[in-house]
Scaffold this motif. Structure first.
Motif, PDB file in Angstrom:
ATOM      1  N   LYS A 185      46.394  16.821  61.631  1.00  0.00           N
ATOM      2  CA  LYS A 185      47.801  17.078  62.284  1.00  0.00           C
ATOM      3  C   LYS A 185      47.935  16.378  63.611  1.00  0.00           C
ATOM      4  O   LYS A 185      46.855  16.230  64.366  1.00  0.00           O
ATOM      5  CB  LYS A 185      47.530  18.590  62.797  1.00  0.00           C
ATOM      6  N   GLN A 214      61.593  11.935  67.765  1.00  0.00           N
ATOM      7  CA  GLN A 214      60.307  12.056  67.533  1.00  0.00           C
ATOM      8  C   GLN A 214      59.465  10.974  67.337  1.00  0.00           C
ATOM      9  O   GLN A 214      58.271  10.484  67.671  1.00  0.00           O
ATOM     10  CB  GLN A 214      60.077  12.926  66.153  1.00  0.00           C
ATOM     11  N   GLU A 227      48.538  20.889  50.908  1.00  0.00           N
ATOM     12  CA  GLU A 227      48.803  22.404  50.619  1.00  0.00           C
ATOM     13  C   GLU A 227      50.347  22.689  51.182  1.00  0.00           C
ATOM     14  O   GLU A 227      50.961  23.018  50.505  1.00  0.00           O
ATOM     15  CB  GLU A 227      47.965  22.974  51.315  1.00  0.00           C
ATOM     16  N   TYR A 228      50.635  22.245  52.343  1.00  0.00           N
ATOM     17  CA  TYR A 228      51.791  22.580  52.873  1.00  0.00           C
ATOM     18  C   TYR A 228      53.206  21.922  52.211  1.00  0.00           C
ATOM     19  O   TYR A 228      54.014  22.548  51.822  1.00  0.00           O
ATOM     20  CB  TYR A 228      51.756  22.168  54.458  1.00  0.00           C
ATOM     21  N   PHE A 268      60.415  12.383  61.078  1.00  0.00           N
ATOM     22  CA  PHE A 268      61.294  11.868  62.394  1.00  0.00           C
ATOM     23  C   PHE A 268      62.028  13.086  62.824  1.00  0.00           C
ATOM     24  O   PHE A 268      62.497  13.038  63.965  1.00  0.00           O
ATOM     25  CB  PHE A 268      62.109  10.947  61.814  1.00  0.00           C
ATOM     26  N   VAL A 269      62.648  14.133  62.157  1.00  0.00           N
ATOM     27  CA  VAL A 269      63.131  15.266  62.395  1.00  0.00           C
ATOM     28  C   VAL A 269      62.059  16.313  63.074  1.00  0.00           C
ATOM     29  O   VAL A 269      62.335  16.791  64.103  1.00  0.00           O
ATOM     30  CB  VAL A 269      64.177  15.880  61.638  1.00  0.00           C
ATOM     31  N   ASN A 270      61.178  16.647  62.276  1.00  0.00           N
ATOM     32  CA  ASN A 270      60.142  17.680  62.737  1.00  0.00           C
ATOM     33  C   ASN A 270      59.115  17.328  63.461  1.00  0.00           C
ATOM     34  O   ASN A 270      58.186  17.720  63.896  1.00  0.00           O
ATOM     35  CB  ASN A 270      59.619  18.300  61.256  1.00  0.00           C
ATOM     36  N   GLY A 271      58.677  15.759  63.229  1.00  0.00           N
ATOM     37  CA  GLY A 271      57.559  15.348  63.997  1.00  0.00           C
ATOM     38  C   GLY A 271      56.253  15.617  63.499  1.00  0.00           C
ATOM     39  O   GLY A 271      55.259  15.588  64.222  1.00  0.00           O
ATOM     40  N   ASP A 272      56.474  15.970  62.320  1.00  0.00           N
ATOM     41  CA  ASP A 272      55.037  16.299  61.269  1.00  0.00           C
ATOM     42  C   ASP A 272      54.774  15.053  60.750  1.00  0.00           C
ATOM     43  O   ASP A 272      55.040  15.195  59.463  1.00  0.00           O
ATOM     44  CB  ASP A 272      55.430  17.509  60.602  1.00  0.00           C
ATOM     45  N   PHE A 273      53.940  14.161  61.347  1.00  0.00           N
ATOM     46  CA  PHE A 273      53.445  12.825  60.678  1.00  0.00           C
ATOM     47  C   PHE A 273      52.365  13.328  59.426  1.00  0.00           C
ATOM     48  O   PHE A 273      52.363  12.674  58.609  1.00  0.00           O
ATOM     49  CB  PHE A 273      52.964  11.872  61.680  1.00  0.00           C
ATOM     50  N   GLY A 320      45.077  20.306  54.356  1.00  0.00           N
ATOM     51  CA  GLY A 320      46.050  21.291  54.579  1.00  0.00           C
ATOM     52  C   GLY A 320      47.377  20.886  54.654  1.00  0.00           C
ATOM     53  O   GLY A 320      48.584  21.577  54.034  1.00  0.00           O
ATOM     54  N   ASN A 321      47.767  19.516  54.875  1.00  0.00           N
ATOM     55  CA  ASN A 321      49.066  18.911  54.574  1.00  0.00           C
ATOM     56  C   ASN A 321      49.516  18.900  53.426  1.00  0.00           C
ATOM     57  O   ASN A 321      50.737  19.108  52.851  1.00  0.00           O
ATOM     58  CB  ASN A 321      49.065  17.601  55.330  1.00  0.00           C
ATOM     59  N   GLU A 378      62.906  22.610  62.975  1.00  0.00           N
ATOM     60  CA  GLU A 378      62.595  22.546  61.762  1.00  0.00           C
ATOM     61  C   GLU A 378      63.345  24.093  61.237  1.00  0.00           C
ATOM     62  O   GLU A 378      63.519  24.002  60.073  1.00  0.00           O
ATOM     63  CB  GLU A 378      61.044  22.949  61.462  1.00  0.00           C
ATOM     64  N   ASN A 401      50.794  14.297  66.355  1.00  0.00           N
ATOM     65  CA  ASN A 401      52.021  13.953  66.655  1.00  0.00           C
ATOM     66  C   ASN A 401      51.848  12.612  67.486  1.00  0.00           C
ATOM     67  O   ASN A 401      52.836  12.127  67.844  1.00  0.00           O
ATOM     68  CB  ASN A 401      52.648  15.125  67.723  1.00  0.00           C
ATOM     69  N   TYR A 424      61.193  11.637  55.482  1.00  0.00           N
ATOM     70  CA  TYR A 424      61.781  10.965  56.759  1.00  0.00           C
ATOM     71  C   TYR A 424      61.929  12.411  57.628  1.00  0.00           C
ATOM     72  O   TYR A 424      61.706  12.322  58.865  1.00  0.00           O
ATOM     73  CB  TYR A 424      63.151  10.589  56.471  1.00  0.00           C
ATOM     74  N   ARG A 454      48.683  25.623  61.943  1.00  0.00           N
ATOM     75  CA  ARG A 454      47.369  24.940  61.524  1.00  0.00           C
ATOM     76  C   ARG A 454      46.512  24.170  62.353  1.00  0.00           C
ATOM     77  O   ARG A 454      47.186  23.398  63.419  1.00  0.00           O
ATOM     78  CB  ARG A 454      47.923  24.035  60.373  1.00  0.00           C
ATOM     79  N   PRO A 483      58.929  25.269  49.265  1.00  0.00           N
ATOM     80  CA  PRO A 483      60.023  25.682  48.048  1.00  0.00           C
ATOM     81  C   PRO A 483      61.001  24.552  47.860  1.00  0.00           C
ATOM     82  O   PRO A 483      61.449  24.296  47.036  1.00  0.00           O
ATOM     83  CB  PRO A 483      60.498  26.841  48.872  1.00  0.00           C
ATOM     84  N   ALA A 496      52.274  15.889  57.565  1.00  0.00           N
ATOM     85  CA  ALA A 496      52.960  16.162  56.179  1.00  0.00           C
ATOM     86  C   ALA A 496      53.861  14.878  55.585  1.00  0.00           C
ATOM     87  O   ALA A 496      53.744  14.779  54.410  1.00  0.00           O
ATOM     88  CB  ALA A 496      53.942  17.411  56.611  1.00  0.00           C
TER      89      ALA A 496
END
Lengths: 462, 315
Positions: free
Chosen positions: B64, A93, B80-81, B279-284, B77-78, A422, B66, B275, A462, B86, B286
């Motif tokens: 949001k 990624q 909140e996420y 780098f695993v989810n590509g959700d920069f 939003g990020n 994920e 990538n 991390y 989102r 959990p 969050a």
């Protein structure tokens, strides 16, 4: 006076820096990568291609070099450079975001849906049409790489479905028949128990649990029992009784039968190493386990057996996966065409030309690469059958030990569509929990995991 | 009290009275422009490379993105996420647990090591080198080595050694309860040497007369350590403790390489989560949001720590 000057200085500095920052951020290349340029198949163009064998594998590298030379000869206008870049879930990624990947390289098919949804893949339809490649692709695989309008974004290759790998020698030591491997989960449990009782220091059955492989394999088990992780549209998590059943089975093998050994933090590479070291009797794997364990870990090919995925609650199916060819979204149209040409040349020509098929197989055999590992072809099954017929004399993989896998007619089920990696990552701890905590509440774990995955799906939307 | 107020008032008056009117020509004549021109390149470079990424991080935490497709603004939003994730509570608790374990086990050891080496009359250089040795082994190599030591089977290195005295085999990294202490054990081994070097340097500043006087008064080694060494080192100890706290809240390499956060999230830490988001989810987005929260927390922690320890600080 002093204070005022300092304040002015800071203000001037901040404004200056912000202006510079804004100016610099404006320099970011646009994502269309100059798509306005005309497509010209004869234009001079440079591309880089990934998956080049590393220097410690000189024979493989020489075989790849030979293909590069042949491609250069056939396409003098294309300057092609190899890169040793390979897909790694931990860095992919970041490299994709940083724009440092080659023009084309192999990446796990898992990413297909999210990369398409996120606009990280170029629309390859016009280039594949130009090359007449679309009709060659296996329709089953094609479904994984298209959007709703039918546009194609990548080329799927190296396809597989998950099956069961087992150590034939360990089976024999345990008094089991290696030619009739387990076909149901109940039989897997029986065999694992027998192995751990009869063969000292061997885990009858082992499960991968880290680096997203825990979720990957739990998904596979759930599918084999008739369940799903997400609904077909990928809008919600739907794990239920089948996943409970899968986890209960693992729990019982671990805590009642004690047939899973001591190590519960395997990722795929570690599990393959342990399998090759004769520490594991049975492991969920696809036939692609053959190359690493035989080539890298010197496992005796005669001891490897691979059969279809065991089932429960009737016959349900298995999970498919494979490689997608990732084309650089920032490449120019001419680069994309050249890259697609390379993939056609490297991956597909052998299926349509007997001489090329035999040449490649001979080159592979000379480089020490296995020839004839079973798998799902990227082309139609008929074309694949013809190809196997051509290279038959050169096949050195003992395909009869894969008979259960080759003959399988299980339904092939795609991966959970939304945020696949994920989703797998969220399920890793669930599997680890079951294997390391005897009193884990399986129902609760699944309910929690459903919530986590719903959160991931919501974040993706989102 | 009244004296204090009076002095404050008079200072304000002086400040008001002495503030001259700003004049551009005077400022120019006194070299103000040259100073600004001189400072601008440095300030711009500093802002761009130091504050730029921080600012960029703040911006990304509200987007949001990538980093390939155009970014979209998602407000909070990020945040909140990540706050609703959990796994966050457990990751935070694990991080605190690691920090606490490292404080209890890992913090006193370098001090004792330093005092011990300092007390040696001969070969202290050799012991210095030995204590420092783990620090020169690259962490990745050392962790992979310790993974072998922690092999959960009875033929694992630690389990074999403990088997000689009738203990084990222990699951080490393969059990939720043991995974974190195992990581702390490694971290202590790896970090003690370099921290001890700092203490040894600080110990050389302790006046030898104090020890001589104490010795004449009949103080044994423990009393000398307790009444002279520790109080003399307290400035360094306080700083090192803060650095260790900040360091432990940023623990990443060890759980990443030893366990990947497992088993069952028992070694999942905040930084590992960041991390994984990036780098695993590509959700920069969050990842940046959680980084901003961590930075805020560490800033707050430093302030609280400063005031909490101000009373004991020598300066």
């Amino acid at each position: 006076m002093k204070k005022l000057t300092l304040r002015h200085l800071l203000a001037a500095g901040t404004v200056g820096a912000l202006t510079t920052l804004t100016a610099c951020s404006g320099l970011t290349p646009s994502s269309d990568g100059g798509a306005a340029a005309e497509l010209d198949p004869d234009a001079e163009v440079s591309i880089t291609v990934g998956d080049y064998p590393t220097a410690d594998k000189p024979e493989e590298r020489a075989a790849f070099d030979a293909q590069l030379d042949a491609f250069r000869e056939a396409n003098p206008n294309i300057t092609i450079e190899p890169s040793t870049e390979v897909w790694d879930a931990q860095t992919f990624q970041a490299k994709l975001a940083g724009g440092t990947l080659p023009t084309v390289m192999g990446v796990s098919l898992t990413y297909s849906h999210e990369l398409i949804a996120d606009g990280q893949l170029p629309d390859m339809t016009p280039y594949l049409e130009e090359l007449g490649l679309i009709d060659d692709l296996n329709p089953l695989a094609l479904a994984n790489v298209q959007d709703e309008e039918g546009r194609i974004y990548t080329i799927p290759t190296g396809l597989f479905s998950v099956g069961l790998a087992y150590n034939r020698d360990i089976f024999e030591q345990a008094g089991l028949d290696p030619d009739s491997p387990p076909t149901t989960w109940e039989e897997v449990r029986e065999a694992a128990r027998t192995i751990s009782e009869e063969v000292p220091d061997v885990a009858g059955y082992a499960q991968m649990t880290t680096n997203n492989t825990g979720g990957w394999m739990l998904t596979t088990m759930t599918y084999s029992m008739g369940g799903r992780i997400q609904d077909d549209a990928g809008t919600e998590a739907v794990m239920g009784d089948e996943t409970t059943q899968a986890l209960q089975l693992l729990h019982d093998m671990r805590w009642e039968d004690d047939s899973m050994g001591d190590q519960f933090l395997y990722d795929q590479d570690a599990a393959r190493q342990a399998f090759a070291a004769d520490d594991i009797g049975i492991l969920l794997q696809a036939p692609d386990i053959y190359k690493p364990i035989v080539q890298d870990y010197e496992f005796d090919p005669a001891d490897l057996g691979v059969t279809e995925l065991p089932q429960a609650n009737g016959v349900n199916g298995t999970l498919t996966g494979g490689t997608l060819k990732l084309f650089d979204v920032q490449a120019t149209p001419n680069q994309l065409l050249a890259a697609a040409k390379w993939i056609q040349f490297y991956e597909f020509d052998k299926y349509y030309d007997e001489d090329i098929a035999i040449d490649r197989a001979e080159a592979d055999a000379a480089a020490g690469n296995p020839v004839g590992i079973p798998g799902l072809p990227p082309v139609s099954p008929e074309v694949d059958e013809q190809y196997i017929g051509w290279i038959d004399p050169l096949i050195d993989v003992p395909r009869d030990q894969f008979q259960g896998y080759i003959d399988s007619e299980l339904e092939l089920i795609g991966e959970p569509p939304t945020s696949t990696q994920e989703t797998y990552a969220a399920l890793d701890p669930v599997v680890q929990k079951i294997l390391t905590d005897e009193n884990a509440d399986i129902e609760q774990e699944i309910a929690d995991a459903n919530d986590v995955i719903d959160g991931i799906i919501a974040q993706a939307a989102r | 009290m009244s004296t204090l107020q009076a002095s404050r008032t008079s200072r304000t008056v002086v400040a008001q009275r002495s503030r001259p009117r700003f004049s551009v020509s005077k400022w120019y004549r006194s070299g103000g422009l040259q100073a600004v021109l001189f400072a601008i390149p440095i300030v711009v470079i500093f802002l761009y490379f130091s504050w730029g990424p921080i600012l960029q991080g703040l911006v990304i935490s509200l987007q949001k993105t990538n980093l390939v497709a155009p970014a979209e603004w998602v407000g909070l939003g990020n945040f909140e996420y990540v706050l609703n994730d959990p796994g966050l509570v457990q990751a935070a608790l694990n991080t605190v647990y690691f920090a606490a374990l490292a404080l209890v086990i890992g913090f006193p050891i370098p001090i004792f090591l330093a005092v011990f080496i300092n007390e040696l009359r001969r070969y202290d250089g050799l012991y210095n080198a030995l204590a420092y040795l783990p620090a020169i082994v690259p962490p990745v190599a050392a962790i992979l080595l310790w993974k072998f030591f922690y092999d959960p089977s009875s033929s694992g290195m630690f389990n074999t050694a403990l088997g000689w005295i009738g203990l084990g085999p222990y699951p080490w990294l393969n059990a939720e309860a043991m995974a974190m202490p195992s990581i702390v054990l490694y971290a202590t081994w790896a970090g003690a040497g370099s921290t001890a070097i700092i203490y040894i340097a600080a110990l050389s500043t302790v006046k030898t007369e104090l020890y001589e006087a104490a010795e004449i008064d009949g103080a044994g080694i423990w009393r000398r350590v307790w009444h002279i060494t520790i109080p003399q080192l307290r400035g360094v100890i306080l700083v090192m403790m803060l650095l260790q706290l900040i360091g432990t809240f940023q623990i990443f390499t060890e759980p990443f390489l030893f366990t990947g956060g497992g088993p069952s999230n028992a070694t999942q830490t905040i930084l590992l989560k960041i991390y994984n988001y990036a780098f695993v989810n590509g959700d920069f987005g969050a990842a940046s949001a959680l980084s901003v929260l961590l930075a805020g927390f560490l800033g707050l922690l430093s302030v609280v720590y400063y005031f909490a320890t101000k009373r004991w600080s020598p300066s």
